[in-house]
Design a protein around this motif. Structure first.
Motif, mmCIF file in Angstrom:
data_model
loop_
_atom_site.group_PDB
_atom_site.id
_atom_site.type_symbol
_atom_site.label_atom_id
_atom_site.label_comp_id
_atom_site.label_asym_id
_atom_site.label_seq_id
_atom_site.Cartn_x
_atom_site.Cartn_y
_atom_site.Cartn_z
ATOM 1 N N VAL A 139 -3.381 9.336 -1.982
ATOM 2 C CA VAL A 139 -2.801 10.662 -1.786
ATOM 3 C C VAL A 139 -3.785 11.482 -0.955
ATOM 4 O O VAL A 139 -4.923 11.696 -1.370
ATOM 5 C CB VAL A 139 -2.514 11.367 -3.128
ATOM 6 C CG1 VAL A 139 -1.940 12.760 -2.876
ATOM 7 C CG2 VAL A 139 -1.546 10.539 -3.975
ATOM 8 N N ARG A 140 -3.328 11.938 0.207
ATOM 9 C CA ARG A 140 -4.184 12.707 1.117
ATOM 10 C C ARG A 140 -3.851 14.191 1.023
ATOM 11 O O ARG A 140 -2.700 14.585 1.171
ATOM 12 C CB ARG A 140 -3.963 12.207 2.551
ATOM 13 C CG ARG A 140 -4.766 12.934 3.633
ATOM 14 C CD ARG A 140 -6.251 12.761 3.399
ATOM 15 N NE ARG A 140 -7.025 12.889 4.631
ATOM 16 C CZ ARG A 140 -7.391 14.047 5.187
ATOM 17 N NH1 ARG A 140 -7.035 15.184 4.629
ATOM 18 N NH2 ARG A 140 -8.119 14.065 6.288
ATOM 19 N N GLY A 141 -4.846 15.006 0.753
ATOM 20 C CA GLY A 141 -4.659 16.438 0.661
ATOM 21 C C GLY A 141 -4.574 17.097 2.029
ATOM 22 O O GLY A 141 -4.833 16.479 3.061
ATOM 23 N N PHE B 271 -1.551 22.903 -0.875
ATOM 24 C CA PHE B 271 -2.887 23.381 -0.510
ATOM 25 C C PHE B 271 -3.860 23.310 -1.681
ATOM 26 O O PHE B 271 -5.030 23.001 -1.508
ATOM 27 C CB PHE B 271 -2.811 24.834 -0.015
ATOM 28 C CG PHE B 271 -2.296 24.978 1.386
ATOM 29 C CD1 PHE B 271 -3.056 24.541 2.457
ATOM 30 C CD2 PHE B 271 -1.056 25.541 1.633
ATOM 31 C CE1 PHE B 271 -2.599 24.675 3.762
ATOM 32 C CE2 PHE B 271 -0.587 25.677 2.933
ATOM 33 C CZ PHE B 271 -1.357 25.248 3.999
ATOM 34 N N ASN B 272 -3.384 23.631 -2.864
ATOM 35 C CA ASN B 272 -4.250 23.746 -4.038
ATOM 36 C C ASN B 272 -4.116 22.516 -4.928
ATOM 37 O O ASN B 272 -3.080 22.317 -5.563
ATOM 38 C CB ASN B 272 -3.899 25.013 -4.827
ATOM 39 C CG ASN B 272 -4.045 26.262 -3.981
ATOM 40 O OD1 ASN B 272 -5.091 26.502 -3.401
ATOM 41 N ND2 ASN B 272 -2.968 27.054 -3.908
ATOM 42 N N LEU B 273 -5.160 21.731 -4.985
ATOM 43 C CA LEU B 273 -5.151 20.498 -5.773
ATOM 44 C C LEU B 273 -6.099 20.643 -6.952
ATOM 45 O O LEU B 273 -7.069 21.388 -6.900
ATOM 46 C CB LEU B 273 -5.552 19.313 -4.910
ATOM 47 C CG LEU B 273 -4.716 19.104 -3.643
ATOM 48 C CD1 LEU B 273 -5.278 17.964 -2.809
ATOM 49 C CD2 LEU B 273 -3.256 18.840 -3.996
ATOM 50 N N LEU C 204 0.863 -1.172 0.000
ATOM 51 C CA LEU C 204 0.000 0.000 0.000
ATOM 52 C C LEU C 204 0.905 1.230 0.000
ATOM 53 O O LEU C 204 1.831 1.322 0.806
ATOM 54 C CB LEU C 204 -0.891 0.003 1.244
ATOM 55 C CG LEU C 204 -1.716 1.251 1.539
ATOM 56 C CD1 LEU C 204 -2.747 1.475 0.442
ATOM 57 C CD2 LEU C 204 -2.399 1.113 2.894
ATOM 58 N N VAL C 205 0.649 2.155 -0.931
ATOM 59 C CA VAL C 205 1.439 3.394 -1.008
ATOM 60 C C VAL C 205 0.582 4.545 -0.479
ATOM 61 O O VAL C 205 -0.573 4.696 -0.864
ATOM 62 C CB VAL C 205 1.879 3.699 -2.455
ATOM 63 C CG1 VAL C 205 2.709 4.981 -2.491
ATOM 64 C CG2 VAL C 205 2.672 2.527 -3.030
ATOM 65 N N ILE C 206 1.161 5.339 0.410
ATOM 66 C CA ILE C 206 0.462 6.469 1.018
ATOM 67 C C ILE C 206 1.301 7.730 0.851
ATOM 68 O O ILE C 206 2.500 7.725 1.141
ATOM 69 C CB ILE C 206 0.211 6.220 2.515
ATOM 70 C CG1 ILE C 206 -0.579 4.920 2.726
ATOM 71 C CG2 ILE C 206 -0.515 7.404 3.141
ATOM 72 C CD1 ILE C 206 -0.662 4.488 4.177
ATOM 73 N N VAL C 207 0.667 8.802 0.378
ATOM 74 C CA VAL C 207 1.326 10.103 0.256
ATOM 75 C C VAL C 207 0.560 11.086 1.134
ATOM 76 O O VAL C 207 -0.643 11.273 0.947
ATOM 77 C CB VAL C 207 1.358 10.599 -1.202
ATOM 78 C CG1 VAL C 207 2.006 11.980 -1.277
ATOM 79 C CG2 VAL C 207 2.125 9.606 -2.081
ATOM 80 N N ASP C 208 1.248 11.709 2.077
ATOM 81 C CA ASP C 208 0.607 12.610 3.027
ATOM 82 C C ASP C 208 0.979 14.058 2.723
ATOM 83 O O ASP C 208 1.967 14.578 3.230
ATOM 84 C CB ASP C 208 1.033 12.249 4.451
ATOM 85 C CG ASP C 208 0.244 13.019 5.504
ATOM 86 O OD1 ASP C 208 -0.654 13.794 5.109
ATOM 87 O OD2 ASP C 208 0.525 12.827 6.704
ATOM 88 N N PHE C 209 0.145 14.717 1.912
ATOM 89 C CA PHE C 209 0.400 16.109 1.567
ATOM 90 C C PHE C 209 0.038 17.073 2.704
ATOM 91 O O PHE C 209 0.177 18.284 2.553
ATOM 92 C CB PHE C 209 -0.365 16.493 0.295
ATOM 93 C CG PHE C 209 0.316 16.083 -0.972
ATOM 94 C CD1 PHE C 209 1.695 15.945 -1.031
ATOM 95 C CD2 PHE C 209 -0.416 15.863 -2.132
ATOM 96 C CE1 PHE C 209 2.341 15.574 -2.206
ATOM 97 C CE2 PHE C 209 0.212 15.494 -3.312
ATOM 98 C CZ PHE C 209 1.598 15.357 -3.353
ATOM 99 N N ARG C 210 -0.390 16.548 3.829
ATOM 100 C CA ARG C 210 -0.571 17.394 4.998
ATOM 101 C C ARG C 210 0.780 17.768 5.609
ATOM 102 O O ARG C 210 0.879 18.690 6.400
ATOM 103 C CB ARG C 210 -1.447 16.689 6.037
ATOM 104 C CG ARG C 210 -2.857 16.379 5.547
ATOM 105 C CD ARG C 210 -3.639 15.596 6.567
ATOM 106 N NE ARG C 210 -2.938 14.366 6.916
ATOM 107 C CZ ARG C 210 -3.343 13.539 7.875
ATOM 108 N NH1 ARG C 210 -4.431 13.819 8.571
ATOM 109 N NH2 ARG C 210 -2.670 12.430 8.134
#
Length: 231
Positions: free
Chosen positions: A195-197, A105-107, A63-69
């Protein structure tokens, strides 16, 4: 025949063997993720993982997770291994130049936006491009990231992603050059990517808890029955 009868008799018990929430909490604790990856993010990722595992037949191992927070200077790209119950990779990842300076912030899902997109993806095949070995990803959330393929949003290595300085991509998930090939070869061909914003979780049908719980029970029962049959 005995094992089959035993499995059939045990089926009602197996169906209620472990609640999904307890499983996720247990997995989080056993994997020593506290202080490494937020529980909320891990939980959201597993909701999508189980929904996609059954609907799309994705890999059950990674499982790949990207935390843009997290800020771009932090290691916010994670690869989790279910068999090892470990984060096997954690590294830096760039976001789109128009998504923000330190934080994404802007997606956007729009072509030409040069912004990153959040939501659930599945990894596809690799190719050799101007950035070397690159990995195609398919956006699965309509209106959120489903233009990823048309926008040529991929995972690739980049010289501007380094420990002391992380630049910006044109919307792609750009990794450090010294680990990109290894990670790409590990996660290619059918792995769930979340991918989490920064501001909120995506409006994704794959975050449906009821379906995830049902699929989880089906998979758990299937695995236990197979184990019984092999004994």
């Amino acid at each position: 025949m005995k094992q089959f009868l035993l499995s059939a008799l045990l089926l009602p018990t197996l169906l209620f063997s472990q609640p999904f929430d307890s499983y996720v909490r247990n997995l989080y604790d056993v994997s020593s993720l506290n202080g490494v990856l937020s529980y909320t993010l891990f939980y959201e990722s597993l909701l999508g993982f189980y929904n996609l595992k059954v609907e799309r037949g994705l890999s059950a191992d990674l499982l790949v997770i990207v935390d843009f927070r997290q800020a771009s200077r932090e290691k916010r790209f994670y690869v989790y291994d279910f068999k090892k119950r470990l984060i096997i990779y954690r590294t830096w990842v760039a976001h789109g130049i128009n998504s923000g300076r330190k934080y994404a912030f802007n997606l956007s899902n729009d072509k030409g936006s040069l912004k990153s997109s959040n939501g659930f993806y599945v990894t596809r095949g690799t190719y050799m491009g101007r950035n070397g070995l690159s990995l195609n990803i398919e956006g699965l959330d309509i209106g959120t990231n489903d233009n990823a393929s048309e926008r040529r949003i991929v995972i690739h290595g980049a010289d501007y992603v380094k420990a002391d300085s992380v630049g910006h991509s044109e919307g792609c998930l750009a990794l450090p050059m010294d680990v990109s090939d290894e990670i790409i070869n590990e996660i290619k061909d059918g792995v769930c990517l979340y991918v989490r914003g920064v501001l909120s979780a995506p409006k994704s049908k794959y975050l449906n808890k009821k379906d995830a719980e049902r699929y989880f029970r089906i998979m758990e029962v299937s695995n236990q029955l197979l184990n019984l049959m092999e004994e």
